[in-house]
Design an enzyme around this catalytic site. Structure first.
Site, PDB file in Angstrom:
ATOM      1  N   PHE A  33       0.797  -1.227   0.000  1.00 60.22           N
ATOM      2  CA  PHE A  33       0.000   0.000   0.000  1.00 60.22           C
ATOM      3  C   PHE A  33       0.828   1.274   0.000  1.00 60.22           C
ATOM      4  CE2 PHE A  33      -2.211  -3.479   2.056  1.00 60.22           C
ATOM      5  CZ  PHE A  33      -3.293  -3.603   1.213  1.00 60.22           C
ATOM      6  N   GLY A  34       2.136   1.137  -0.221  1.00 57.96           N
ATOM      7  CA  GLY A  34       2.937   2.353  -0.249  1.00 57.96           C
ATOM      8  C   GLY A  34       4.427   2.080  -0.188  1.00 57.96           C
ATOM      9  N   VAL A  35       5.185   3.137  -0.460  1.00 61.79           N
ATOM     10  CA  VAL A  35       6.642   3.070  -0.388  1.00 61.79           C
ATOM     11  C   VAL A  35       7.105   4.134   0.600  1.00 61.79           C
ATOM     12  CG1 VAL A  35       8.775   3.014  -1.737  1.00 61.79           C
ATOM     13  CG2 VAL A  35       6.590   2.577  -2.869  1.00 61.79           C
ATOM     14  N   VAL A  36       8.100   3.787   1.420  1.00 62.05           N
ATOM     15  CA  VAL A  36       8.566   4.699   2.461  1.00 62.05           C
ATOM     16  C   VAL A  36      10.026   5.083   2.197  1.00 62.05           C
ATOM     17  CG1 VAL A  36       8.922   4.990   4.947  1.00 62.05           C
ATOM     18  CG2 VAL A  36       6.985   3.643   4.120  1.00 62.05           C
ATOM     19  N   LYS A  60       6.060   8.736   3.232  1.00 62.24           N
ATOM     20  CA  LYS A  60       5.378   7.556   2.686  1.00 62.24           C
ATOM     21  C   LYS A  60       4.491   8.015   1.540  1.00 62.24           C
ATOM     22  CE  LYS A  60       3.549   3.991   5.220  1.00 62.24           C
ATOM     23  NZ  LYS A  60       2.592   3.219   6.054  1.00 62.24           N
ATOM     24  N   ASP A 172      -2.170  -3.842  13.445  1.00 65.62           N
ATOM     25  CA  ASP A 172      -0.978  -4.389  12.792  1.00 65.62           C
ATOM     26  C   ASP A 172       0.241  -4.227  13.700  1.00 65.62           C
ATOM     27  OD1 ASP A 172       0.393  -5.669  10.748  1.00 65.62           O
ATOM     28  OD2 ASP A 172       0.616  -3.884   9.504  1.00 65.62           O
TER      29      ASP A 172
HETATM   30  P1  ADP Z   1       4.754  -0.068   5.495  1.00 65.78           P
HETATM   31  O1  ADP Z   1       3.341   0.184   5.101  1.00 65.78           O
HETATM   32  O2  ADP Z   1       5.685  -0.205   4.328  1.00 65.78           O
HETATM   33  O3  ADP Z   1       4.900  -1.192   6.474  1.00 65.78           O
HETATM   34  P2  ADP Z   1       5.716   1.687   7.644  1.00 65.78           P
HETATM   35  O4  ADP Z   1       4.974   2.903   8.058  1.00 65.78           O
HETATM   36  O5  ADP Z   1       5.682   0.515   8.555  1.00 65.78           O
HETATM   37  O6  ADP Z   1       5.213   1.305   6.178  1.00 65.78           O
HETATM   38  O7  ADP Z   1       7.219   2.099   7.361  1.00 65.78           O
HETATM   39  C1  ADP Z   1       8.133   1.196   6.749  1.00 65.78           C
HETATM   40  C2  ADP Z   1       9.483   1.236   7.446  1.00 65.78           C
HETATM   41  O8  ADP Z   1      10.029   2.555   7.381  1.00 65.78           O
HETATM   42  C3  ADP Z   1       9.428   0.910   8.917  1.00 65.78           C
HETATM   43  O9  ADP Z   1       9.485  -0.471   9.171  1.00 65.78           O
HETATM   44  C4  ADP Z   1      10.633   1.643   9.456  1.00 65.78           C
HETATM   45  O10 ADP Z   1      11.805   0.882   9.241  1.00 65.78           O
HETATM   46  C5  ADP Z   1      10.700   2.878   8.579  1.00 65.78           C
HETATM   47  N1  ADP Z   1      10.010   4.021   9.222  1.00 65.78           N
HETATM   48  C6  ADP Z   1       8.696   4.351   9.135  1.00 65.78           C
HETATM   49  N2  ADP Z   1       8.403   5.462   9.847  1.00 65.78           N
HETATM   50  C7  ADP Z   1       9.580   5.869  10.396  1.00 65.78           C
HETATM   51  C8  ADP Z   1       9.966   6.978  11.231  1.00 65.78           C
HETATM   52  N3  ADP Z   1       9.089   7.902  11.659  1.00 65.78           N
HETATM   53  N4  ADP Z   1      11.272   7.093  11.585  1.00 65.78           N
HETATM   54  C9  ADP Z   1      12.179   6.186  11.164  1.00 65.78           C
HETATM   55  N5  ADP Z   1      11.884   5.130  10.376  1.00 65.78           N
HETATM   56  C10 ADP Z   1      10.608   4.953   9.993  1.00 65.78           C
END
Ligand code: ADP
Ligand code: MG
Length: 357
Positions: A33-36, A60, A172
């Site tokens: 559902f997305g790329v971070v 994201k 989750d």
């Molecule tokens: P997804 O939907 O891909 O699971 P997440 O919101 O869990 O998205 O973010 C993916 C990854 O990015 C996390 O597992 C973490 O490693 C990193 N991440 C996300 N938010 C943060 C944040 N605020 N600070 C640092 N790392 C983050």
């Protein structure tokens, strides 16, 4: 009305951002559902804007579910900011070739999730050096490991209690969605992409495909199937406290948190394959942890034996807490607040540890 008005005023005084304000860095994750990405601000939008150092932010790019995730993050920031990663801004970005995308921006909290930390052979000692300024003078061993795990569990339950008291169920909870915030030296929850807000009825996507089967409680759905999936706000506001009482949807997260506790105590259950195997065994025992223990303890590996020993410290209060979280019936599971009041967190050592933070 108040809630929406406050939200409006709050937004007026907060800096907003647009697409061109960001430079993308390293990719941190990619889901269905997305790329971070790690990200930075391109230029100073104003001298009052924080997050100006390189890599200060996380971005994201999300699909249509991003709308719900923005809602949840806005709500968390107003109601229980310390529970989750600091949310900066979220907006709809239409110019992409792929069509509409939601962009969500957070403060970059740190490089390690609980998952990353648990993969290390040093766990939980690698966490101890992050949450306390000086390591304890206890020798390495069960007592000391137990104290570190207690601190992690306390932080996790504290964050979860914040969400639940706000009326949000995460759905989750797993080590990959728990980030270590280097600034506050605490664990925070991330990834509200599958969360449900029960007070206002934002709950569009209770689809089983969104739930991670490794950490999901057996009930799968947090509400009975009679619950409308996206009721209009006024109706849901009137109904949801009742539904909350009847279905105890927050206990879905408690089950997942119990599995994390289990994985912290038993090093042999930290891998995905071991967790999946454990889930199968527990199901065969009708989700009765005591029955599971009876079935594995006689021929337990040293890893397993060590976990039982750790949870049996102080008259078995750790085991007692674990079994009150991982139960088949949601209604029999302890709440986050209840768990925090458990004797497991009462100990003098814990107080010392928290004073050192
Ligand atoms: P997804 O939907 O891909 O699971 P997440 O919101 O869990 O998205 O973010 C993916 C990854 O990015 C996390 O597992 C973490 O490693 C990193 N991440 C996300 N938010 C943060 C944040 N605020 N600070 C640092 N790392 C983050
Ligand atoms: Mg995630």
């Amino acid at each position: 009305f108040d809630m929406f008005f406050l939200a409006f005023v709050e937004r007026l005084f907060r800096p907003t951002f647009k697409k061109d304000d960001f430079v993308l860095g390293k990719k941190l994750g990619e889901g269905a559902f997305g790329v971070v990405y790690r990200a930075s601000l391109t230029k100073k939008p104003s001298s009052k804007v924080p997050y100006q150092k390189e890599g200060d932010l996380v971005l994201k790019k999300a699909t249509e579910y991003g709308a719900v995730e923005i809602w949840m993050n806005e709500r968390v920031r107003r109601a229980c900011a310390n529970s989750c990663a600091d949310f900066v801004h979220g907006f709809l970005e239409n110019s992409s070739k792929k069509g509409a995308e939601y962009w969500l921006i957070w403060r970059y909290e740190g490089e390690a999730t609980l998952y990353d930390l648990m993969q290390s052979k040093e766990f939980p000692y690698n966490v101890e050096t992050m949450i306390v300024k000086e390591v304890q003078d206890l020798p390495r061993g069960l007592e000391r490991e137990n104290r570190i795990i207690q601190t992690i569990m306390r932080q996790l339950l504290f964050a979860l209690d914040g969400l639940h008291s706000t009326g949000i169920v995460h759905r989750d909870i797993k080590p990959q969605n728990i980030i270590f915030s280097e600034g506050s030296r605490t664990f925070k929850i991330i990834d509200l992409g599958a969360a449900a807000d029960l007070r206002v009825g934002i709950n569009y996507i209770p689809k089983e495909f969104l739930l991670d089967p490794r950490y999901a409680a057996p009930e799968q759905y947090i509400m009975s199937t009679q619950t409308p999936s996206a009721p209009s706000a006024p109706v849901a506001t009137a109904l949801s406290p009742v539904l909350w009482q009847m279905n105890l949807p927050d206990r879905f997260d408690i089950y997942s948190t119990g599995l994390i506790f289990l994985q912290m105590a038993f090093s042999g259950l930290r891998s995905d394959s071991a967790l999946i195997q454990f889930n199968r065994q527990l199901k065969r025992c009708d989700y009765d942890l005591n029955a599971w223990r009876k079935s594995v303890e006689p021929r337990a590996s040293s890893d397993l034996r060590k976990g039982f020993e750790l949870l049996d410290l102080d008259g078995g209060i750790g085991w007692e807490l674990l079994t009150s979280m991982v139960r088949y019936k949601a209604g029999q599971r302890i709440s986050a607040k209840g768990a925090l009041a458990n004797p497991y967190f009462d100990r003098e050592g814990l107080l010392v540890l928290s004073l050192m933070q």
